[in-house]
Design a protein around this motif. Structure first.
Motif, PDB file in Angstrom:
ATOM      1  N   LEU A 293       0.807  -1.221   0.000  1.00 25.50           N
ATOM      2  CA  LEU A 293       0.000   0.000   0.000  1.00 25.50           C
ATOM      3  C   LEU A 293       0.843   1.276   0.000  1.00 25.50           C
ATOM      4  CD1 LEU A 293      -2.773  -0.965   2.591  1.00 25.50           C
ATOM      5  CD2 LEU A 293      -2.871  -1.103   0.093  1.00 25.50           C
ATOM      6  N   HIS A 294       2.056   1.205   0.550  1.00 21.84           N
ATOM      7  CA  HIS A 294       2.916   2.381   0.669  1.00 21.84           C
ATOM      8  C   HIS A 294       4.299   2.082   0.085  1.00 21.84           C
ATOM      9  CE1 HIS A 294      -0.182   4.013   3.269  1.00 21.84           C
ATOM     10  NE2 HIS A 294      -0.086   2.956   4.054  1.00 21.84           N
ATOM     11  N   TYR A 295       5.054   3.137  -0.125  1.00 20.66           N
ATOM     12  CA  TYR A 295       6.415   3.014  -0.668  1.00 20.66           C
ATOM     13  C   TYR A 295       6.407   2.311  -2.018  1.00 20.66           C
ATOM     14  CZ  TYR A 295       7.670   4.547   3.977  1.00 20.66           C
ATOM     15  OH  TYR A 295       7.771   5.274   5.141  1.00 20.66           O
ATOM     16  N   ILE A 296       5.390   2.604  -2.812  1.00 16.84           N
ATOM     17  CA  ILE A 296       5.282   2.115  -4.175  1.00 16.84           C
ATOM     18  C   ILE A 296       5.169   3.335  -5.092  1.00 16.84           C
ATOM     19  CG2 ILE A 296       4.301  -0.141  -3.643  1.00 16.84           C
ATOM     20  CD1 ILE A 296       1.543   0.993  -4.006  1.00 16.84           C
ATOM     21  N   ASP A 297       5.582   3.164  -6.347  1.00 17.03           N
ATOM     22  CA  ASP A 297       5.664   4.291  -7.275  1.00 17.03           C
ATOM     23  C   ASP A 297       4.529   4.240  -8.297  1.00 17.03           C
ATOM     24  OD1 ASP A 297       8.109   5.289  -6.185  1.00 17.03           O
ATOM     25  OD2 ASP A 297       9.155   3.653  -7.190  1.00 17.03           O
ATOM     26  N   LEU A 298       3.712   5.301  -8.331  1.00 18.87           N
ATOM     27  CA  LEU A 298       2.641   5.407  -9.317  1.00 18.87           C
ATOM     28  C   LEU A 298       3.246   5.878 -10.639  1.00 18.87           C
ATOM     29  CD1 LEU A 298      -0.349   5.303 -10.067  1.00 18.87           C
ATOM     30  CD2 LEU A 298      -0.564   7.657  -9.224  1.00 18.87           C
ATOM     31  N   MET A 299       3.151   5.050 -11.667  1.00 15.98           N
ATOM     32  CA  MET A 299       3.746   5.346 -12.966  1.00 15.98           C
ATOM     33  C   MET A 299       2.742   6.079 -13.856  1.00 15.98           C
ATOM     34  SD  MET A 299       6.653   4.103 -12.250  1.00 15.98           S
ATOM     35  CE  MET A 299       7.581   4.032 -13.786  1.00 15.98           C
ATOM     36  N   PRO A 300       3.206   6.726 -14.926  1.00 17.45           N
ATOM     37  CA  PRO A 300       2.296   7.505 -15.785  1.00 17.45           C
ATOM     38  C   PRO A 300       1.162   6.691 -16.396  1.00 17.45           C
ATOM     39  CG  PRO A 300       4.571   8.101 -16.221  1.00 17.45           C
ATOM     40  CD  PRO A 300       4.620   6.928 -15.303  1.00 17.45           C
ATOM     41  N   ASP A 301       1.356   5.363 -16.593  1.00 16.63           N
ATOM     42  CA  ASP A 301       0.306   4.554 -17.196  1.00 16.63           C
ATOM     43  C   ASP A 301      -0.718   4.056 -16.183  1.00 16.63           C
ATOM     44  OD1 ASP A 301       1.736   2.670 -15.810  1.00 16.63           O
ATOM     45  OD2 ASP A 301       2.253   1.428 -17.549  1.00 16.63           O
ATOM     46  N   GLY A 302      -0.603   4.506 -14.923  1.00 20.93           N
ATOM     47  CA  GLY A 302      -1.537   4.115 -13.887  1.00 20.93           C
ATOM     48  C   GLY A 302      -1.134   2.888 -13.103  1.00 20.93           C
ATOM     49  N   MET A 303      -0.084   2.207 -13.527  1.00 16.06           N
ATOM     50  CA  MET A 303       0.401   1.034 -12.803  1.00 16.06           C
ATOM     51  C   MET A 303       1.251   1.468 -11.612  1.00 16.06           C
ATOM     52  SD  MET A 303      -0.795  -1.645 -14.383  1.00 16.06           S
ATOM     53  CE  MET A 303       0.284  -3.008 -13.902  1.00 16.06           C
ATOM     54  N   HIS A 304       1.306   0.605 -10.591  1.00 18.68           N
ATOM     55  CA  HIS A 304       2.182   0.836  -9.454  1.00 18.68           C
ATOM     56  C   HIS A 304       3.440  -0.016  -9.593  1.00 18.68           C
ATOM     57  CE1 HIS A 304      -1.398   2.508  -7.303  1.00 18.68           C
ATOM     58  NE2 HIS A 304      -0.464   3.299  -6.828  1.00 18.68           N
ATOM     59  N   ARG A 305       4.583   0.603  -9.375  1.00 20.15           N
ATOM     60  CA  ARG A 305       5.848  -0.125  -9.352  1.00 20.15           C
ATOM     61  C   ARG A 305       6.162  -0.476  -7.905  1.00 20.15           C
ATOM     62  NH1 ARG A 305      11.177   2.782 -11.579  1.00 20.15           N
ATOM     63  NH2 ARG A 305      10.903   3.933  -9.629  1.00 20.15           N
ATOM     64  N   GLN A 306       6.327  -1.759  -7.624  1.00 20.63           N
ATOM     65  CA  GLN A 306       6.557  -2.231  -6.259  1.00 20.63           C
ATOM     66  C   GLN A 306       8.027  -2.603  -6.081  1.00 20.63           C
ATOM     67  OE1 GLN A 306       4.232  -5.678  -5.288  1.00 20.63           O
ATOM     68  NE2 GLN A 306       4.275  -5.318  -3.090  1.00 20.63           N
ATOM     69  N   TYR A 307       8.478  -2.553  -4.830  1.00 18.35           N
ATOM     70  CA  TYR A 307       9.844  -2.955  -4.473  1.00 18.35           C
ATOM     71  C   TYR A 307      10.907  -2.164  -5.237  1.00 18.35           C
ATOM     72  CZ  TYR A 307       7.763  -6.840  -1.914  1.00 18.35           C
ATOM     73  OH  TYR A 307       7.047  -7.595  -1.034  1.00 18.35           O
ATOM     74  N   THR A 308      10.840  -0.857  -5.131  1.00 22.05           N
ATOM     75  CA  THR A 308      11.935  -0.017  -5.607  1.00 22.05           C
ATOM     76  C   THR A 308      12.964   0.038  -4.493  1.00 22.05           C
ATOM     77  OG1 THR A 308      10.447   1.302  -6.971  1.00 22.05           O
ATOM     78  CG2 THR A 308      12.584   2.264  -6.456  1.00 22.05           C
ATOM     79  N   TRP A 309      14.061  -0.657  -4.657  1.00 20.24           N
ATOM     80  CA  TRP A 309      15.012  -0.787  -3.548  1.00 20.24           C
ATOM     81  C   TRP A 309      15.946   0.408  -3.434  1.00 20.24           C
ATOM     82  CZ3 TRP A 309      13.198  -4.692  -0.954  1.00 20.24           C
ATOM     83  CH2 TRP A 309      12.690  -5.811  -1.607  1.00 20.24           C
ATOM     84  N   ILE A 310      16.650   0.719  -4.531  1.00 19.77           N
ATOM     85  CA  ILE A 310      17.813   1.598  -4.469  1.00 19.77           C
ATOM     86  C   ILE A 310      17.411   3.073  -4.453  1.00 19.77           C
ATOM     87  CG2 ILE A 310      19.979   2.234  -5.601  1.00 19.77           C
ATOM     88  CD1 ILE A 310      19.920  -0.619  -4.486  1.00 19.77           C
TER      89      ILE A 310
END
Length: 438
Positions: A293-310
Motif C-alpha cells: 500500500l505504501h512506498y510504491i511508485d505510481l507510474m504515468p500509465d496508472g500502474m504501481h511499481r513495487q519494491y523499488t530498492w535503491i
C-alpha cells in the motif's frame, strides 16, 4: 553576460547546456583570494583600532571572569546560541504526530556526519520505550537453528563501524508537481548520515545455519506498535546489511531505533527497520502493508511499481539555499551534499545559471560508498539574479536527472524516489528561494 531563463507562470525554462572555460574557474578562485586578502587587511585594521580605543567588542565581558563549572548532568548540549538548529516537523503533512516525520536541518550542518540529535525521524506508530534488558532478536524460517539473542549476546559478536546515509523513500516527495516547500530542510531533510556500529547480518545468518539453496528474502520486523515489517533480498542481507546498536560513537537514540535496528545501506530508509525484533528467512517476498500500500511508485500509465530498492544518485546545494540571504556582492562558497545507493560519488557539477553552464565541484574526502559526500565550489556573485544547481554522477555512471527527464519517465503523481536536480533562485537583493525548471 548570458541572461538567465525568464520566469513564466512560476516556472523557469532552461537553455541548452554547455561548459565554463578554465579561465572562468581561475577568475572565481582569484576572487576568493582577493576576498580573503581584503579580510586580512580589514582584520589588521580592526586590531589596531581596537588596541588604541580599547574597543569592548574586542575585549568582551566573558573574557574578564571565570566561566561555568564542569557540567553536573554529564552529557554535553549545544550552545544556547544554536537553539534554532533542530529537526522540524511539517504541520499537516500527516494525520497524526504518532505516524509522522521530522526533517534534518541540512542548511546548518558541516561535513557529512549528521549529529544524532538532529537525525530525521519517521515513525509509523509512535516511538516505543524499549528496555534493552528485555529486548530480544529472533532469527527463524529457512535456517537450520532458529535463534533468539539478547542484547548482551549480540554485542559480544565481532562488530564493524561504517559510514552510511539513510534517506526516506519520500524525501523530496512534496516536489513532484510544483514547488511546495521553501527550504532545503523541507525539500531534502528526510536524509541523514552517521557512523553505524553493529554486527553484519551475514554473521548472524551464518550462526543460525542459513539455507543457502532456498533462501531468497529476509523479513525484518520492528517492535513498535505497528510491527512495521519489510522484505529484503538475500543478496543484500549477505552483502553489507548490519544489525546496528551504535550510532556516532554511542548507543542508538530512541528515535533512531534503540536498542537495535537494521541498516540496509543505499536502500530507502523504511527497509532499515527500527527497534528490530525479528528476522525471518523465506523464499518469496511477504507483500507487507508497507510494501503493498505504501512506498510504491505510481507510474504515468496508472500502474504501481513495487519494491523499488535503491535510492538513486542525488545531490543538493545546502548553501546558498532556500530561505537564506546573500549579504552582498563578492565571493561565496557553494556547498552541498551528494549521495547514491549504488556506491561512491564520482563527480558533482555545479551551475549558477540554471544548467546552461556546468563546472566540476571539489569533493571533500573521504568519499565512502553509500554515504554522503560533501562538495564545494567557488562563486563570485555579481549581484545579478542567479539559478544554482548541482548534478551528481556516481561510480556506476548514473547521472542525476533534470525535472523534465524524471517526469518523462515517472510523471507527476508519484510520492517516492524523487532524485531530480534542485534549483535555488538568487534574486538581485540576495534572497534565495525554491524554484523548478519547466
Amino acid at each position: 553576460m548570458t541572461q538567465l531563463p525568464k520566469v513564466v507562470r512560476g516556472t523557469l525554462r532552461p537553455a541548452p547546456e554547455n561548459h565554463l572555460s578554465g579561465a572562468d574557474i581561475v577568475r572565481a578562485r582569484a576572487g576568493r583570494r582577493a576576498f580573503v586578502g581584503q579580510g586580512l587587511l580589514a582584520g589588521a585594521g580592526l586590531v589596531a583600532a581596537g588596541a588604541a580605543a580599547a574597543d569592548s567588542a574586542l575585549v568582551p565581558p566573558w573574557t574578564k571572569s571565570l566561566g561555568a563549572p564542569v557540567a553536573k548532568d554529564g552529557y554535553g548540549m549545544p550552545s544556547k546560541h544554536e537553539a534554532a538548529v533542530q529537526r522540524r516537523p511539517s504541520p499537516g503533512l500527516t494525520r497524526t504526530p504518532l505516524s509522522s516525520v521530522s526533517f534534518t536541518p541540512l542548511q546548518n550542518l558541516f561535513g557529512i556526519v549528521t549529529p544524532s540529535g538532529v537525525h530525521f525521524e519517521r515513525h509509523h506508530s509512535g516511538m516505543p520505550e524499549v528496555d534493552p534488558a528485555q529486548h530480544r532478536l529472533m532469527i527463524h524460517g529457512l535456517v537450520a537453528r532458529p535463534l533468539v539473542f539478547t542484547m548482551d549476546e549480540l554485542m559480544r559478536f565481532p562488530s564493524v563501524s561504517r559510514m552510511h546515509f539513510i534517506e526516506c523513500g519520500a524525501n523530496t516527495g512534496m516536489e513532484w508537481g510544483n514547488v511546495a516547500v521553501p527550504t532545503v530542510q523541507y525539500t531534502h531533510g528526510m536524509l541523514a548520515c552517521s557512523e553505524f556500529t553493529g554486527v553484519p547480518l551475514a554473521t548472524l545468518l551464518g550462526e543460525a545455519g542459513l539455507d543457502r539453496k532456498r533462501a531468497k528474502y529476509v523479513l525484518a520486523e520492528g517492535a513498535d506498535g505497528s510491527a512495521l515489517a519489510r522484505t529484503i533480498p538475500i543478496e543484500f542481507a549477505l552483502n553489507d546489511v548490519l544489525v546496528v546498536y551504535g550510532q556516532n560513537g554511542e548507543m542508538l537514540r530512541p528515535e533512531n531505533g534503540y536498542p537495535l535496528r537494521l541498516l540496509v545501506p543505499g536502500v530507502q530508509g523504511v527497509s532499515s527497520v527500527k527497534w528490530l525484533r525479528r528476522l525471518e528467512v523465506g523464499d518469496q517476498p511477504w507483500n507487507t502493508r508497507e510494501e503493498a500500500l505504501h512506498y510504491i511508485d505510481l507510474m504515468p500509465d496508472g500502474m504501481h511499481r513495487q519494491y523499488t530498492w535503491i535510492q538513486e544518485v542525488k545531490s543538493v546545494i545546502t548553501a546558498p539555499s532556500g530561505g537564506q540571504q546573500l549579504t552582498g556582492k563578492g565571493y561565496y562558497e557553494i556547498t552541498g551534499l551528494a549521495w547514491s545507493g549504488r556506491g561512491r560519488i564520482r563527480r558533482v557539477d555545479v551551475s549558477t545559471d540554471g544548467g546552461r553552464n556546468w563546472r566540476p565541484a571539489r569533493l571533500q574526502e573521504p568519499v565512502h560508498t553509500k554515504c554522503l559526500t560533501r562538495f564545494r565550489a567557488d562563486w563570485t556573485w555579481d549581484g545579478a539574479p542567479a539559478l544554482l544547481q548541482s548534478r551528481a554522477v556516481d561510480e556506476t555512471g548514473h547521472v542525476q536527472p533534470t525535472v523534465r527527464q524524471l517526469r518523462a519517465v515517472r510523471g507527476t503523481r508519484s510520492i517516492y524516489h524523487n532524485n531530480k536536480i534542485q534549483t535555488w533562485a538568487v534574486a538581485d537583493n540576495g534572497e534565495v528561494s525554491n524554484v523548478q525548471l519547466a
